[in-house]
Enzyme design. Structure first.
Site, PDB file in Angstrom:
ATOM      1  N   GLU A 119       0.806  -1.214   0.000  1.00  0.00           N
ATOM      2  CA  GLU A 119       0.000   0.000   0.000  1.00  0.00           C
ATOM      3  C   GLU A 119       0.846   1.275   0.000  1.00  0.00           C
ATOM      4  O   GLU A 119       0.327   2.364  -0.256  1.00  0.00           O
ATOM      5  CB  GLU A 119      -0.922   0.016   1.230  1.00  0.00           C
ATOM      6  CG  GLU A 119      -2.016  -1.037   1.231  1.00  0.00           C
ATOM      7  CD  GLU A 119      -3.100  -0.775   0.202  1.00  0.00           C
ATOM      8  OE1 GLU A 119      -3.095   0.301  -0.418  1.00  0.00           O
ATOM      9  OE2 GLU A 119      -3.952  -1.658   0.004  1.00  0.00           O
ATOM     10  N   GLU A 123       7.127 -22.302   7.383  1.00  0.00           N
ATOM     11  CA  GLU A 123       7.374 -21.475   8.561  1.00  0.00           C
ATOM     12  C   GLU A 123       8.340 -22.128   9.546  1.00  0.00           C
ATOM     13  O   GLU A 123       8.910 -21.460  10.404  1.00  0.00           O
ATOM     14  CB  GLU A 123       6.065 -21.135   9.272  1.00  0.00           C
ATOM     15  CG  GLU A 123       5.434 -22.268  10.042  1.00  0.00           C
ATOM     16  CD  GLU A 123       4.256 -21.775  10.883  1.00  0.00           C
ATOM     17  OE1 GLU A 123       4.317 -21.967  12.111  1.00  0.00           O
ATOM     18  OE2 GLU A 123       3.312 -21.196  10.332  1.00  0.00           O
TER      19      GLU A 123
END
Length: 317
Positions: A102, A133
């Site tokens: 953004e 992960e």
């Protein structure tokens, strides 16, 4: 006890048989307020969720000094050629990528200035990647591929505070001299021991036990918004409360640029349009042109001289 290397070399099937003690994690504990949520009416169920969500902002408020410290470190990095790098897995990784993505349309920043990494790479944004992960070395290698250096700031994101991928990234970042911060929701975690600056909003147990995409995810989103917004303000990309480096990439943003120039200067829309057209739709330059009477080149030069800060450029008579 298994070594780190032995754990990293486990297959996905083998990792499933490993026992991980989650009992000490606040985010994994049961929430008494929601123990009977499955038998409540829909409105009452949502009321429980809403009341729990209200606790999140207070948890973030409690760590504002630590957030401010990270904001200032990021601003220094930006001003000295460094970057902000987010690293995380699952929801935490996706939130980092969202915040990073953004920044260019909102602040006209280079896409490489704020970067989000997720365990498992691009495909993990939409779908979980098995065992990614748990790979500590992968966290380090992803940073190596980015050329992480001492000018950068790394923010490791994990609600649990123990994700191996993030720990590996943090260890590598420390080794190259980068500033390392952590955003987790469990105090005294392995990540907090590694970081230079700890941001730990303790939001308490989730409404659905262990579903850290809820309150923990909301807290992370709030903090990430603060980090980039604060750093962009500190580096001159906001004038008053106006996003003066916004890029006009669609019809809505073309109009927003005009509105910003009008709000910042009090000029007519026709004057805002004319100024924007003269400076290749660079909102900040158009504002300085209108307020100072300078032409586009002179306004651009003055902004460059003052590192993009409109107020400093205006005070330079």
């Amino acid at each position: 006890m298994m070594t780190t290397i032995e754990i990293e070399n486990l297959s996905f099937e083998e990792s499933l048989t490993m026992k991980i003690d989650l009992t000490t994690l606040v985010t994994e504990s049961r929430n008494q307020a929601s123990e009977k949520i499955d038998v409540l009416s829909t409105v009452d169920m949502l009321t429980v969720i809403n009341k729990e969500d209200q606790k999140v902002a207070l948890a973030v408020e409690a760590i504002l000094p630590q957030i401010a410290e990270v904001v200032d470190a990021i601003a220094v990095a930006f001003q000295s050629g460094g970057r902000l790098i987010y690293t995380g897995a699952g929801t935490s990784g996706r939130l980092g990528i969202l915040d990073a993505s953004e920044c260019p349309p909102t602040y006209g920043s280079n896409p490489d200035l704020v970067v989000g990494l997720i365990a498992g790479g691009h495909k993990a944004i939409l779908k979980a990647v098995e065992n990614a992960e748990d790979n500590r070395e992968l966290g380090a290698s992803d940073l190596k591929d980015l050329g992480l250096n001492e000018k950068d700031v790394l923010v490791g994101i994990a609600a649990s505070g123990r994700t191996p991928y993030v720990l590996g990234a943090m260890e590598y970042a420390k080794s190259v001299g980068a500033t390392v911060a952590t955003l987790s929701c469990n105090p005294n975690s392995p990540m907090t021991e590694l970081a230079d600056i700890n941001m730990t909003p303790v939001v308490g147990p989730e409404v659905v036990t262990g579903s850290s995409r809820m309150k923990a995810g909301t807290a992370q989103k709030l903090v990430l918004n603060m980090l980039t917004t604060g750093a962009m303000i500190r580096t001159g990309k906001v004038f008053g409360n106006l996003m003066v480096d916004v890029e006009a990439t669609n019809a809505k943003l073309v109009q927003r640029q005009k509105n910003i120039v009008i709000e910042a200067t009090g000029c007519l829309e026709s004057e805002a349009s004319d100024a924007l057209s003269q400076c290749n739709n660079h909102c900040k330059t158009a504002i300085l042109m209108v307020l100072s009477g300078l032409d586009a080149k002179s306004a651009t030069d003055k902004l460059t001289k003052h590192n993009g800060f409109i107020r400093d450029a205006l005070s330079d008579s």
